[in-house]
Enzyme design. Structure first.
Site, PDB file in Angstrom:
ATOM      1  CG  HIS A  97     112.258  10.028 106.437  1.00 56.05           C
ATOM      2  ND1 HIS A  97     112.699  11.178 106.635  1.00 56.05           N
ATOM      3  CD2 HIS A  97     112.287   9.671 104.982  1.00 56.05           C
ATOM      4  CE1 HIS A  97     113.211  11.553 105.557  1.00 56.05           C
ATOM      5  NE2 HIS A  97     112.753  10.828 104.306  1.00 56.05           N
TER       6      HIS A  97
ATOM      7  CE  LYS B  57     141.133   5.544 100.629  1.00 52.47           C
ATOM      8  NZ  LYS B  57     141.695   6.641 101.061  1.00 52.47           N
TER       9      LYS B  57
ATOM     10  NE  ARG C 297     117.164   9.223 102.707  1.00 52.77           N
ATOM     11  CZ  ARG C 297     116.321   9.642 102.077  1.00 52.77           C
ATOM     12  NH1 ARG C 297     116.234   9.216 100.796  1.00 52.77           N
ATOM     13  NH2 ARG C 297     115.106  10.288 102.618  1.00 52.77           N
TER      14      ARG C 297
ATOM     15  NE  ARG D 252     110.663  13.693  96.592  1.00 52.58           N
ATOM     16  CZ  ARG D 252     110.835  13.119  95.358  1.00 52.58           C
ATOM     17  NH1 ARG D 252     110.445  13.734  94.159  1.00 52.58           N
ATOM     18  NH2 ARG D 252     111.522  12.002  94.807  1.00 52.58           N
ATOM     19  CB  THR D 253     115.439  14.047 102.394  1.00 50.28           C
ATOM     20  OG1 THR D 253     113.918  13.234 102.116  1.00 50.28           O
ATOM     21  CG2 THR D 253     115.809  14.369 103.584  1.00 50.28           C
TER      22      THR D 253
HETATM   23  C1  NCD Z   1     111.111   7.988 100.907  1.00 50.07           C
HETATM   24  C2  NCD Z   1     112.442   7.543 101.872  1.00 50.07           C
HETATM   25  O1  NCD Z   1     113.559   7.714 101.389  1.00 50.07           O
HETATM   26  O2  NCD Z   1     112.164   6.879 102.730  1.00 50.07           O
HETATM   27  N1  NCD Z   1     111.351   9.500 100.248  1.00 50.07           N
HETATM   28  C3  NCD Z   1     111.556  10.626 100.954  1.00 50.07           C
HETATM   29  O3  NCD Z   1     112.468  10.580 102.015  1.00 50.07           O
HETATM   30  N2  NCD Z   1     110.731  11.651 100.711  1.00 50.07           N
HETATM   31  C4  NCD Z   1     110.338   7.253 100.663  1.00 50.07           C
HETATM   32  C5  NCD Z   1     111.047   6.050  99.593  1.00 50.07           C
HETATM   33  O4  NCD Z   1     112.016   6.034  99.298  1.00 50.07           O
HETATM   34  O5  NCD Z   1     109.996   5.197  98.799  1.00 50.07           O
END
Ligand code: NCD
Length: 339
Positions: free
Chosen positions: A153, A103, A124, A73-74
């Protein structure tokens, strides 16, 4: 064509209702007024997304989406958000395997490189604080934290707060029940920070002992004014809450032995949902879900995790990008925008 955003910034700068050129690294950067401003822009973005006419609000913008951890989703909502507004997104697939990370290249050097090619970095990463490190290196382009380590997040918390706000038309005086991995869930940590900005909010944190919120973290949230009740037993749940926020047990952040012991401690079923009679309550989950919400619950009209909560993710990310690039059309007459 997008105006040049020449505002220089540090990764942890407060937003203070002026998003221009800022990084979005932590919920700590937000105050009530900045959230209010963002939430006025979100419905405009929804209108753009459901309208088939193209928008050119971010034309000329190239965003690098760099995901060192898996995401559905993100990543997709950021890519969709940038595309919806006429920008372009470059997705760096699996950098741990296919970039020079394999590397031994440092995050800092990789960020300098991506910064040379694009106008926005969305990152991320597995390590706590990685987004701030990236933001401090990439001084020419904004960095959005798409989840780093177990702590933050922020864009997820913003869409979660918007989802609650849309339902209850306020973000104060609310009771939320958080279920699952409260210790490692970065979405929970950012959302609790967001709730602590508003008065009279109460968070019930229901988890197995091993997955409870760290004591220092709990004390900090209480200091910020959030009422917290940590519980380990379903019999101690409140009878009323305004929202339930269920989370996945973060298998990758604990030993298999602990995981096997705690994985199915709390499962939300139709019977669980009947404990709460309020039709206005909503059941949220940042997703992915593994086993913690039974699929029979999906049809409950109060379950928003597969519907509005997902869609809000794209609208909120569109709004953030438009605000950071100072591209909110004047004719929208959004009050509180800086001159
Ligand atoms: C979450 C995350 O990556 O922190 N998902 C998200 O980004 N919607 C939750 C998870 O991984 O459980």
């Amino acid at each position: 064509m997008v105006r040049d955003i020449t505002v220089r910034h540090a990764g942890s700068d407060q937003i203070k209702s002026d998003f221009r050129g800022k990084d979005i690294v932590s919920l700590d950067q937000f105050d009530i007024e900045s959230l209010a401003l963002l939430f006025q822009v979100v419905p405009r973005m929804r209108a753009i997304a459901i309208n088939s006419r193209p928008s050119d609000i971010l034309s000329g913008i190239l965003a690098s989406l760099i995901f060192y951890e898996p995401s559905t989703r993100t990543r997709c909502s950021f890519e969709a958000a940038i595309n919806q507004l006429g920008g372009r997104a470059m997705v760096i697939e699996n950098p741990q395997q296919f970039s020079s990370f394999a590397k031994g290249e440092s995050l800092e050097d990789a960020i300098c490189t991506y910064e040379a090619y694009c106008d926005l970095i969305v990152l991320r990463h597995r390590e706590d604080g990685a987004a701030l490190r990236a933001a401090n290196v990439a001084t020419r382009v904004p960095v959005f934290n798409a989840g780093d380590g177990t702590r933050e997040h922020p864009t997820q918390a913003l869409l979660d707060l918007f989802t609650v706000y849309e339902q209850h038309e306020r973000l104060d005086g609310l009771t939320g029940l958080f279920v699952g991995d409260i210790k490692h869930g970065r979405t929970v940590h950012s959302l609790l920070k967001g709730l602590s900005l508003f008065p009279r909010n109460t968070a019930y944190l229901m988890s197995p002992t091993e997955l409870a919120l760290d004591f220092d973290h709990l004390k900090e949230l209480q200091r910020l004014g959030l009422t917290i009740k940590a519980i380990e037993d379903q019999n101690r749940m409140p009878n009323h809450c305004d929202f339930i926020y269920c989370t996945r047990i973060q298998k990758e952040r604990m030993s298999l032995e602990v995981y096997d012991r705690v994985k199915d401690n709390f499962i939300i079923t139709s019977v669980f949902m009947r404990h709460f009679s309020d039709p206005k309550m909503i059941l949220m989950h940042p997703l992915p879900r593994v086993n913690e919400i039974h699929t029979e619950v999906d049809a409950d009209p109060r379950a928003v995790y597969l519907t509005s909560q997902i869609r809000n993710g794209m609208y909120v990310r569109m709004a953030l990008a438009a605000l950071v690039f100072d591209q909110i059309p004047k004719e929208w007459e959004i009050p509180g925008l800086p001159e």
